[in-house]
Enzyme design. Structure first.
Site, PDB file in Angstrom:
ATOM      1  N   ASP A  31       5.235   3.972 -49.250  1.00  0.00           N
ATOM      2  CA  ASP A  31       6.595   4.497 -49.123  1.00  0.00           C
ATOM      3  C   ASP A  31       6.700   5.286 -47.816  1.00  0.00           C
ATOM      4  O   ASP A  31       5.804   6.065 -47.469  1.00  0.00           O
ATOM      5  CB  ASP A  31       6.951   5.396 -50.315  1.00  0.00           C
ATOM      6  CG  ASP A  31       8.439   5.629 -50.409  1.00  0.00           C
ATOM      7  OD1 ASP A  31       9.058   5.089 -51.343  1.00  0.00           O
ATOM      8  OD2 ASP A  31       8.997   6.335 -49.533  1.00  0.00           O
ATOM      9  N   HIS A 100      12.085  -2.337 -57.336  1.00  0.00           N
ATOM     10  CA  HIS A 100      10.771  -1.875 -56.880  1.00  0.00           C
ATOM     11  C   HIS A 100      10.252  -0.829 -57.844  1.00  0.00           C
ATOM     12  O   HIS A 100      11.019  -0.075 -58.444  1.00  0.00           O
ATOM     13  CB  HIS A 100      10.839  -1.304 -55.452  1.00  0.00           C
ATOM     14  CG  HIS A 100      11.912  -0.288 -55.263  1.00  0.00           C
ATOM     15  ND1 HIS A 100      13.238  -0.633 -55.132  1.00  0.00           N
ATOM     16  CD2 HIS A 100      11.869   1.057 -55.211  1.00  0.00           C
ATOM     17  CE1 HIS A 100      13.961   0.464 -55.003  1.00  0.00           C
ATOM     18  NE2 HIS A 100      13.151   1.511 -55.046  1.00  0.00           N
TER      19      HIS A 100
HETATM   20  P1  AMP Z   1      14.810   4.101 -54.516  1.00  0.00           P
HETATM   21  O1  AMP Z   1      15.469   5.423 -54.224  1.00  0.00           O
HETATM   22  O2  AMP Z   1      14.204   4.022 -55.886  1.00  0.00           O
HETATM   23  O3  AMP Z   1      15.719   2.934 -54.202  1.00  0.00           O
HETATM   24  O4  AMP Z   1      13.574   4.027 -53.548  1.00  0.00           O
HETATM   25  C1  AMP Z   1      13.640   3.501 -52.264  1.00  0.00           C
HETATM   26  C2  AMP Z   1      12.386   3.954 -51.598  1.00  0.00           C
HETATM   27  O5  AMP Z   1      12.202   3.159 -50.448  1.00  0.00           O
HETATM   28  C3  AMP Z   1      12.410   5.408 -51.150  1.00  0.00           C
HETATM   29  O6  AMP Z   1      11.337   6.135 -51.751  1.00  0.00           O
HETATM   30  C4  AMP Z   1      12.266   5.324 -49.640  1.00  0.00           C
HETATM   31  O7  AMP Z   1      11.493   6.364 -49.107  1.00  0.00           O
HETATM   32  C5  AMP Z   1      11.606   3.966 -49.463  1.00  0.00           C
HETATM   33  N1  AMP Z   1      11.843   3.326 -48.183  1.00  0.00           N
HETATM   34  C6  AMP Z   1      13.006   3.210 -47.519  1.00  0.00           C
HETATM   35  N2  AMP Z   1      12.831   2.518 -46.383  1.00  0.00           N
HETATM   36  C7  AMP Z   1      11.518   2.185 -46.329  1.00  0.00           C
HETATM   37  C8  AMP Z   1      10.710   1.476 -45.395  1.00  0.00           C
HETATM   38  N3  AMP Z   1      11.225   0.956 -44.265  1.00  0.00           N
HETATM   39  N4  AMP Z   1       9.395   1.331 -45.650  1.00  0.00           N
HETATM   40  C9  AMP Z   1       8.872   1.863 -46.780  1.00  0.00           C
HETATM   41  N5  AMP Z   1       9.570   2.533 -47.711  1.00  0.00           N
HETATM   42  C10 AMP Z   1      10.880   2.704 -47.479  1.00  0.00           C
END
Ligand code: AMP
Length: 117
Positions: A31, A100
């Site tokens: 993440d 996810h």
């Molecule tokens: P959610 O809020 O459950 O949709 O989680 C989305 C997650 O994706 C968050 O914890 C973000 O920090 C993570 N995230 C967003 N962009 C990226 C990225 N480019 N690479 C890795 N994680 C990401």
């Protein structure tokens, strides 16, 4: 504008990410804004927007993801204590509408607490 989700772009290699594991059904990335010392995401290649959009057709895939969570936790050395989170819908904090599973570890979790306010 592309309809692809951020995670589909990562899966396709169009956006860089720290990919730790992958197989034919899913990938596991770090993440980008970790909420715990170990915080990874297990993402199906199939772009289901939310958990509640899964159907009977996705039964095997969902089982596979859960098994992968256990396997990945073992590989990361956190299988004795980790938390799995799925945010379903904006009201629950979902930001990326591509299913996810968050795996959080190497953190002290309050007993009986889900971290909700
Ligand atoms: P959610 O809020 O459950 O949709 O989680 C989305 C997650 O994706 C968050 O914890 C973000 O920090 C993570 N995230 C967003 N962009 C990226 C990225 N480019 N690479 C890795 N994680 C990401």
């Amino acid at each position: 504008m592309s309809d692809e989700t951020l995670f589909t772009k990562i899966i396709n290699g169009d956006i860089p990410a720290d990919i730790l594991f992958e197989d034919e059904h899913c990938i596991c990335i770090k993440d980008i804004h970790p909420q715990a010392p170990t915080h990874v995401l297990v993402i199906p290649r199939k772009p289901l927007p939310r958990l509640c959009d899964a159907t009977q057709e996705d039964k095997v895939l969902l089982g596979h993801l859960m098994l992968q969570v256990g396997e990945i936790a073992r590989k990361l050395g956190i299988d004795e204590a980790f938390r799995v989170v799925i945010n379903n819908g904006a009201g629950a904090g979902q930001q990326v509408f591509h299913l996810h599973l968050h795996i959080l570890g190497n953190k002290t979790f309050d007993e009986g607490s889900l971290g909700m306010h």
